[in-house]
Write a protein that holds these residues in place. Structure first.
Motif, PDB file in Angstrom:
ATOM      1  N   VAL A 174     -29.811  44.870  15.981  1.00 51.36           N
ATOM      2  CA  VAL A 174     -30.113  46.173  15.373  1.00 51.36           C
ATOM      3  C   VAL A 174     -29.431  46.303  14.018  1.00 51.36           C
ATOM      4  O   VAL A 174     -30.014  46.827  13.056  1.00 51.36           O
ATOM      5  CB  VAL A 174     -29.687  47.311  16.324  1.00 51.36           C
ATOM      6  CG1 VAL A 174     -29.671  48.639  15.605  1.00 51.36           C
ATOM      7  CG2 VAL A 174     -30.633  47.383  17.503  1.00 51.36           C
ATOM      8  N   LEU A 175     -28.209  45.830  13.919  1.00 49.88           N
ATOM      9  CA  LEU A 175     -27.504  45.909  12.639  1.00 49.88           C
ATOM     10  C   LEU A 175     -28.163  45.016  11.590  1.00 49.88           C
ATOM     11  O   LEU A 175     -28.242  45.381  10.412  1.00 49.88           O
ATOM     12  CB  LEU A 175     -26.040  45.514  12.834  1.00 49.88           C
ATOM     13  CG  LEU A 175     -25.205  46.451  13.719  1.00 49.88           C
ATOM     14  CD1 LEU A 175     -23.803  45.892  13.914  1.00 49.88           C
ATOM     15  CD2 LEU A 175     -25.138  47.844  13.109  1.00 49.88           C
ATOM     16  N   GLN A 176     -28.646  43.854  12.005  1.00 45.72           N
ATOM     17  CA  GLN A 176     -29.289  42.948  11.054  1.00 45.72           C
ATOM     18  C   GLN A 176     -30.676  43.431  10.640  1.00 45.72           C
ATOM     19  O   GLN A 176     -31.107  43.178   9.512  1.00 45.72           O
ATOM     20  CB  GLN A 176     -29.401  41.546  11.662  1.00 45.72           C
ATOM     21  CG  GLN A 176     -28.074  40.870  11.934  1.00 45.72           C
ATOM     22  CD  GLN A 176     -28.251  39.492  12.538  1.00 45.72           C
ATOM     23  OE1 GLN A 176     -29.154  38.740  12.170  1.00 45.72           O
ATOM     24  NE2 GLN A 176     -27.392  39.146  13.484  1.00 45.72           N
ATOM     25  N   SER A 177     -31.361  44.121  11.530  1.00 40.45           N
ATOM     26  CA  SER A 177     -32.734  44.554  11.259  1.00 40.45           C
ATOM     27  C   SER A 177     -32.822  45.974  10.724  1.00 40.45           C
ATOM     28  O   SER A 177     -33.932  46.520  10.629  1.00 40.45           O
ATOM     29  CB  SER A 177     -33.568  44.453  12.543  1.00 40.45           C
ATOM     30  OG  SER A 177     -33.046  45.306  13.546  1.00 40.45           O
ATOM     31  N   GLN A 178     -31.691  46.585  10.396  1.00 35.29           N
ATOM     32  CA  GLN A 178     -31.686  47.953   9.863  1.00 35.29           C
ATOM     33  C   GLN A 178     -32.334  48.950  10.827  1.00 35.29           C
ATOM     34  O   GLN A 178     -32.946  49.928  10.405  1.00 35.29           O
ATOM     35  CB  GLN A 178     -32.403  47.994   8.512  1.00 35.29           C
ATOM     36  CG  GLN A 178     -31.780  47.124   7.437  1.00 35.29           C
ATOM     37  CD  GLN A 178     -30.421  47.641   6.996  1.00 35.29           C
ATOM     38  OE1 GLN A 178     -30.230  48.833   6.829  1.00 35.29           O
ATOM     39  NE2 GLN A 178     -29.476  46.737   6.816  1.00 35.29           N
ATOM     40  N   GLY A 179     -32.218  48.689  12.128  1.00 40.75           N
ATOM     41  CA  GLY A 179     -32.738  49.615  13.127  1.00 40.75           C
ATOM     42  C   GLY A 179     -34.149  49.335  13.587  1.00 40.75           C
ATOM     43  O   GLY A 179     -34.619  49.979  14.535  1.00 40.75           O
ATOM     44  N   PHE A 180     -34.860  48.400  12.969  1.00 39.08           N
ATOM     45  CA  PHE A 180     -36.225  48.072  13.401  1.00 39.08           C
ATOM     46  C   PHE A 180     -36.131  47.165  14.627  1.00 39.08           C
ATOM     47  O   PHE A 180     -36.034  45.941  14.516  1.00 39.08           O
ATOM     48  CB  PHE A 180     -36.994  47.385  12.277  1.00 39.08           C
ATOM     49  CG  PHE A 180     -37.392  48.310  11.170  1.00 39.08           C
ATOM     50  CD1 PHE A 180     -38.529  49.096  11.279  1.00 39.08           C
ATOM     51  CD2 PHE A 180     -36.627  48.410  10.022  1.00 39.08           C
ATOM     52  CE1 PHE A 180     -38.901  49.961  10.262  1.00 39.08           C
ATOM     53  CE2 PHE A 180     -36.990  49.267   8.999  1.00 39.08           C
ATOM     54  CZ  PHE A 180     -38.126  50.048   9.118  1.00 39.08           C
ATOM     55  N   CYS A 181     -36.165  47.779  15.794  1.00 37.01           N
ATOM     56  CA  CYS A 181     -35.935  47.056  17.042  1.00 37.01           C
ATOM     57  C   CYS A 181     -36.973  47.473  18.078  1.00 37.01           C
ATOM     58  O   CYS A 181     -37.319  48.658  18.184  1.00 37.01           O
ATOM     59  CB  CYS A 181     -34.522  47.329  17.563  1.00 37.01           C
ATOM     60  SG  CYS A 181     -34.111  46.477  19.099  1.00 37.01           S
ATOM     61  N   VAL A 182     -37.456  46.496  18.838  1.00 37.32           N
ATOM     62  CA  VAL A 182     -38.432  46.718  19.902  1.00 37.32           C
ATOM     63  C   VAL A 182     -37.812  46.252  21.213  1.00 37.32           C
ATOM     64  O   VAL A 182     -37.290  45.132  21.291  1.00 37.32           O
ATOM     65  CB  VAL A 182     -39.745  45.962  19.627  1.00 37.32           C
ATOM     66  CG1 VAL A 182     -40.749  46.220  20.744  1.00 37.32           C
ATOM     67  CG2 VAL A 182     -40.323  46.366  18.286  1.00 37.32           C
ATOM     68  N   ILE A 183     -37.870  47.104  22.230  1.00 40.62           N
ATOM     69  CA  ILE A 183     -37.296  46.793  23.540  1.00 40.62           C
ATOM     70  C   ILE A 183     -38.424  46.678  24.552  1.00 40.62           C
ATOM     71  O   ILE A 183     -39.318  47.526  24.600  1.00 40.62           O
ATOM     72  CB  ILE A 183     -36.286  47.873  23.978  1.00 40.62           C
ATOM     73  CG1 ILE A 183     -35.190  48.036  22.922  1.00 40.62           C
ATOM     74  CG2 ILE A 183     -35.673  47.519  25.322  1.00 40.62           C
ATOM     75  CD1 ILE A 183     -34.209  49.147  23.237  1.00 40.62           C
TER      76      ILE A 183
END
Length: 292
Positions: A174-183
């Motif tokens: 999440v930190l590397q993707s600036q919050g763009f995360c899919v669960i």
């Protein structure tokens, strides 16, 4: 001499379907225009009754407006002002810019290669899709005043949270993707706690772009989101349209995957945009879609 070819209007007649679609676009554009006026008036602290009164501005009005801008309302004033959050659009400005910049090239390509019927239908579809996504984000936010982010709803209260490898990798992703995360996961309780845990590592000004579980299909413009497993191919295909690399957390398989780095991701996004424009220009074009 034939004057027909010098007519300023197109010779093709516009069908009734085009007029219906054009009416929808004008209504939506009018709604956005009215909201913009209300937001501007709220910044100037104008009473709602003054918005509907269109009259000539007198020197006294100018002095009164100048006094409002410099000094503001006095304490204890009972004048009602437009109660519109001034930060609403500012918080979503980058979101709107990203969505519009992705839609404009397709509409321009449609104007070059398609009939006006198809152009209006495509523009209406893009605008409707954007409004629907904004509505879902405002209606089902992960964090709001009514649903604050509580630590007890996260995985950080567990005794063995420091041994949870999936949690550690997900936080890093999440930190590397600036919050763009899919669960993705079938254990709804763990997925819900993981979603709230990762929201702690998203900046406050970006949490409005995080959705609750299964409220919308995958969108490359949404930050934190939970989707079903059958949407994974769609995530791999449309994830290239995201403005930042995305992180995919698979709870069932205990894996955390990251898309290519930012420099490589920008190349993939550019290829995906070119491919989408090429499909609009040539509907018979068939090629392998750009994926992550």
């Amino acid at each position: 001499m034939c004057w027909n070819r010098y007519r300023p209007y197109p010779a093709r007649e516009v069908s009734d379907h085009v007029y219906d679609e054009l009416k929808k676009i004008l209504i939506l554009a009018g709604a956005f225009f009215f909201i913009t006026i209300v937001c501007v008036m709220s910044k100037l602290q104008v009473r709602p009754a003054d918005i509907w009164h269109l009259r000539l501005v007198s020197p006294a009005d100018i002095q009164h407006l100048r006094a409002r801008l410099t000094c503001g309302y006095t304490a204890g004033s009972t004048d009602s002002v437009v109660a519109v959050p001034q930060e609403w659009y500012l918080d979503r400005q980058s979101f709107f810019e990203s969505a519009v910049l992705d839609a404009v090239p397709k509409i321009k390509a449609s104007m070059l290669a398609e009939d006006w019927d198809d152009v209006i239908v495509r523009a209406n579809a893009e605008l409707t899709r954007l409004i629907h996504l904004v509505t879902v984000l405002d209606r089902h936010p992960l964090v709001s005043d009514a649903r604050p982010l509580l630590v007890k709803n996260t995985l950080l209260t567990g005794k063995r949270c420091h041994r949870d490898k999936v949690l550690c990798k997900a936080i890093s992703g999440v930190l590397q993707s600036q919050g763009f995360c899919v669960i993705i996961g079938s254990d709804t309780l763990y997925v819900s706690r993981l979603l709230h845990t990762l929201a702690l590592f998203v900046p406050d000004e970006l949490r409005w772009c995080c959705l609750r579980m299964y409220r919308h299909k995958f969108s490359p413009y949404v930050r934190l989101q939970v989707v079903h497993r059958y949407e994974l191919p769609y995530v791999m295909q449309c994830g290239a349209l995201s403005s930042w690399p995305i992180c995919v957390v698979d709870v069932d398989r205990a894996t955390v995957c990251m898309s290519p780095p930012y420099s490589r991701h920008r190349v993939l996004k550019q290829r995906a945009d070119v491919q989408r424009i090429g499909i609009v220009l040539d509907s018979s074009e068939r090629c392998k879609p750009v994926t992550l």
